[in-house]
Write a protein that holds these residues in place. Structure first.
Motif, PDB file in Angstrom:
ATOM      1  N   GLY A   7      43.659  39.812  41.003  1.00 11.42           N
ATOM      2  CA  GLY A   7      42.959  39.463  39.775  1.00 11.42           C
ATOM      3  C   GLY A   7      42.677  37.994  39.594  1.00 11.42           C
ATOM      4  N   PHE A   8      43.087  37.159  40.538  1.00 11.73           N
ATOM      5  CA  PHE A   8      42.843  35.726  40.418  1.00 11.73           C
ATOM      6  C   PHE A   8      41.471  35.386  41.000  1.00 11.73           C
ATOM      7  CE2 PHE A   8      47.393  36.110  40.179  1.00 11.73           C
ATOM      8  CZ  PHE A   8      47.757  35.166  39.230  1.00 11.73           C
ATOM      9  N   THR A   9      40.799  34.412  40.401  1.00 10.39           N
ATOM     10  CA  THR A   9      39.460  34.043  40.832  1.00 10.39           C
ATOM     11  C   THR A   9      39.124  32.652  40.323  1.00 10.39           C
ATOM     12  OG1 THR A   9      37.108  34.642  40.699  1.00 10.39           O
ATOM     13  CG2 THR A   9      38.452  35.136  38.789  1.00 10.39           C
ATOM     14  N   GLU A  10      38.150  32.004  40.956  1.00  7.87           N
ATOM     15  CA  GLU A  10      37.565  30.774  40.421  1.00  7.87           C
ATOM     16  C   GLU A  10      36.107  31.021  40.040  1.00  7.87           C
ATOM     17  OE1 GLU A  10      38.866  26.827  42.008  1.00  7.87           O
ATOM     18  OE2 GLU A  10      39.613  28.042  43.674  1.00  7.87           O
ATOM     19  N   ALA A  11      35.756  32.290  39.849  1.00  9.24           N
ATOM     20  CA  ALA A  11      34.416  32.734  39.463  1.00  9.24           C
ATOM     21  C   ALA A  11      33.439  32.561  40.617  1.00  9.24           C
ATOM     22  CB  ALA A  11      33.920  32.025  38.209  1.00  9.24           C
ATOM     23  N   ILE A  12      32.292  33.190  40.505  1.00 11.02           N
ATOM     24  CA  ILE A  12      31.398  33.333  41.644  1.00 11.02           C
ATOM     25  C   ILE A  12      30.907  31.993  42.174  1.00 11.02           C
ATOM     26  CG2 ILE A  12      29.346  33.637  40.175  1.00 11.02           C
ATOM     27  CD1 ILE A  12      30.133  35.203  43.659  1.00 11.02           C
ATOM     28  N   SER A  13      30.743  30.989  41.318  1.00  7.91           N
ATOM     29  CA  SER A  13      30.253  29.709  41.818  1.00  7.91           C
ATOM     30  C   SER A  13      31.217  29.103  42.824  1.00  7.91           C
ATOM     31  CB  SER A  13      30.023  28.739  40.657  1.00  7.91           C
ATOM     32  OG  SER A  13      28.944  29.162  39.861  1.00  7.91           O
ATOM     33  N   TYR A  14      32.502  29.116  42.513  1.00 10.76           N
ATOM     34  CA  TYR A  14      33.496  28.523  43.409  1.00 10.76           C
ATOM     35  C   TYR A  14      34.010  29.526  44.432  1.00 10.76           C
ATOM     36  CZ  TYR A  14      33.415  24.255  40.713  1.00 10.76           C
ATOM     37  OH  TYR A  14      33.001  23.090  40.117  1.00 10.76           O
ATOM     38  N   ASP A  15      34.122  30.794  44.069  1.00  8.10           N
ATOM     39  CA  ASP A  15      34.436  31.805  45.083  1.00  8.10           C
ATOM     40  C   ASP A  15      33.340  31.809  46.149  1.00  8.10           C
ATOM     41  OD1 ASP A  15      36.679  32.453  43.673  1.00  8.10           O
ATOM     42  OD2 ASP A  15      36.003  34.439  43.043  1.00  8.10           O
ATOM     43  N   GLY A  16      32.093  31.679  45.704  1.00  6.44           N
ATOM     44  CA  GLY A  16      30.984  31.613  46.646  1.00  6.44           C
ATOM     45  C   GLY A  16      31.022  30.356  47.495  1.00  6.44           C
TER      46      GLY A  16
END
Length: 324
Positions: free
Chosen positions: A126-135
Motif C-alpha cells: 500500500g505504500f506509494t509516491e504516486a504515479i509521477s514519482y512511481d513512474g
C-alpha cells in the motif's frame, strides 16, 4: 557529451542524487545506442562511468550487503534505500558499473534487483509516491532492465505489481486528457511525464497492449524525447487492450468512471496508508463543498461538511473556514 564525460565528479551533493543518475543515464544511452560515436569518446564515457561508481563507493558500502527484498524491507532506515532519490541513484550507478565493468558490478546488480523488487513489495503493502514519482522510478528501471540478464528481465517483467504501478496512468487519467493525471501528488502532470516513458520503454522489451493503448491517446508534445524514441519502435497496429470502465480500485485511490473519452466522467478519491511525502493524504483531512451529501466522505476517513455559497467563496479566497 564530451563535456559530460570529462566532468570531474558526479557527487554534486556529496552523495548520489538525481542529477548524477541522469548524467550517467545519458552517457550509458549514448554509448549503447549511438553507433556513430568515436572510439575516443566511448572510452571517455566508460572512464566517466567507472569514476562515478568509485566516487560513491563509501555510500554503497552499507547498501550492497542488502541483497534480498526482505533485507531491504526490514532495514532500520528503509526510506533511505527505497525513496525515489536513492533508488534512482542506485539504478544509475548500477548502469554505470555494468558499462564500465567495475569491480562492484555484480554486487550492484544483486542489490539493484532486490531494490526494484522491494519497490513492488512496498506497492503491494500500500505504500506509494504516486504515479509521477512511481513512474520516475519505473522509467529508470526500464533503462536498467533493457541490458539486464534475461532471467532478471523475466522476473521483473512478470511481477504483477509492475503492471499495477503502470495501470495507475490509466486509472487516474482525466477523460479526454490521458496525460492529465488526478492531482494526488505534489507536481504537475506535464512536468513529470516519466510514467509515459516507462510505458513506452517497458513495452519495447515485452509487449504491453494496455501501454500501447495509453500511448496512442497521449498528446505527443507532452512526451519526453526518450518516450517518443521508444514509442517509435513499438508496433501499434492490431488490437490495443482498452480498459473496462466502472468502479476501479487503484494502488492509492478509488475511482468511478464511465470511460476515457472527453464526453465521459471520472471521479477519483485518494485512499492510501502511505506516510505524507510526495503524495497527498485525504484520510483525516477536512473537506467542504456545496453539496449536502459531502458528509459521505466520512466513510473514507475525512471530516466533510456541506456549506453555503458565501462560505465556499470565503474558503476559496482565504483558504480558511470557521466551524463552531
Amino acid at each position: 557529451l564530451e563535456a559530460l564525460a570529462g566532468w570531474p565528479a558526479f557527487d554534486f551533493w556529496k552523495q548520489p542524487h538525481l542529477a548524477g543518475a541522469h548524467a550517467v543515464r545519458m552517457m550509458v544511452t549514448a554509448y549503447r545506442n549511438w553507433a556513430w560515436l568515436e572510439p575516443e569518446l566511448k572510452e571517455s564515457i566508460r572512464r566517466a562511468c567507472y569514476r562515478a561508481v568509485n566516487l560513491q563507493a563509501d555510500w554503497l558500502k552499507e547498501r550492497l550487503p542488502l541483497a534480498t527484498v526482505e533485507q531491504i524491507i526490514n532495514a532500520r532506515r528503509r526510506g533511505s534505500f527505497t525513496h525515489n532519490i536513492p533508488t534512482i541513484a542506485t539504478i544509475g550507478l548500477c548502469m554505470a558499473a555494468r558499462l564500465s565493468a567495475h569491480p562492484l558490478r555484480d554486487d550492484l546488480e544483486r542489490h539493484t534487483q532486490a531494490l526494484v523488487e522491494a519497490q513492488f513489495e512496498l506497492r503491494r503493502m500500500g505504500f506509494t509516491e504516486a504515479i509521477s514519482y512511481d513512474g520516475y522510478i519505473l522509467d529508470f528501471v526500464a533503462d536498467w532492465l533493457r541490458d539486464a540478464a534475461p532471467e532478471v528481465q523475466q522476473q521483473v517483467l512478470e511481477n504483477p505489481e509492475l503492471g499495477e504501478m503502470l495501470e495507475q496512468s490509466v486509472v487516474l487519467a482525466a477523460p479526454g486528457q490521458m496525460m492529465n493525471i488526478a492531482p494526488f501528488n505534489d507536481v504537475e502532470a506535464r512536468q513529470m511525464p516519466f510514467h509515459a516513458s516507462a510505458h513506452a520503454k517497458l513495452a519495447r522489451i515485452k509487449a504491453r497492449p494496455r501501454s500501447v493503448w495509453l500511448l496512442t491517446r497521449c498528446p505527443l508534445d507532452w512526451l519526453r524525447s526518450d518516450a517518443l524514441a521508444a514509442f517509435h519502435d513499438l508496433e501499434t497496429e492490431g488490437s490495443p487492450q482498452e480498459p473496462v470502465p466502472g468502479a476501479i480500485e487503484g494502488l492509492y485511490s478509488l475511482v468511478l468512471r464511465s470511460g476515457w473519452d472527453e464526453s465521459d466522467l471520472a471521479v477519483a478519491v485518494s485512499a492510501t496508508n502511505t506516510p505524507p511525502g510526495h503524495i497527498q493524504i485525504d484520510n483525516g483531512s477536512v473537506v467542504i463543498g456545496t453539496d449536502s451529501h459531502m458528509n459521505l466522505l466520512g466513510s473514507v476517513g475525512s471530516f466533510a461538511s456541506g456549506v453555503g455559497n458565501t462560505d465556499i467563496v470565503a474558503a476559496w479566497y482565504s483558504g480558511k473556514l470557521w466551524f463552531r
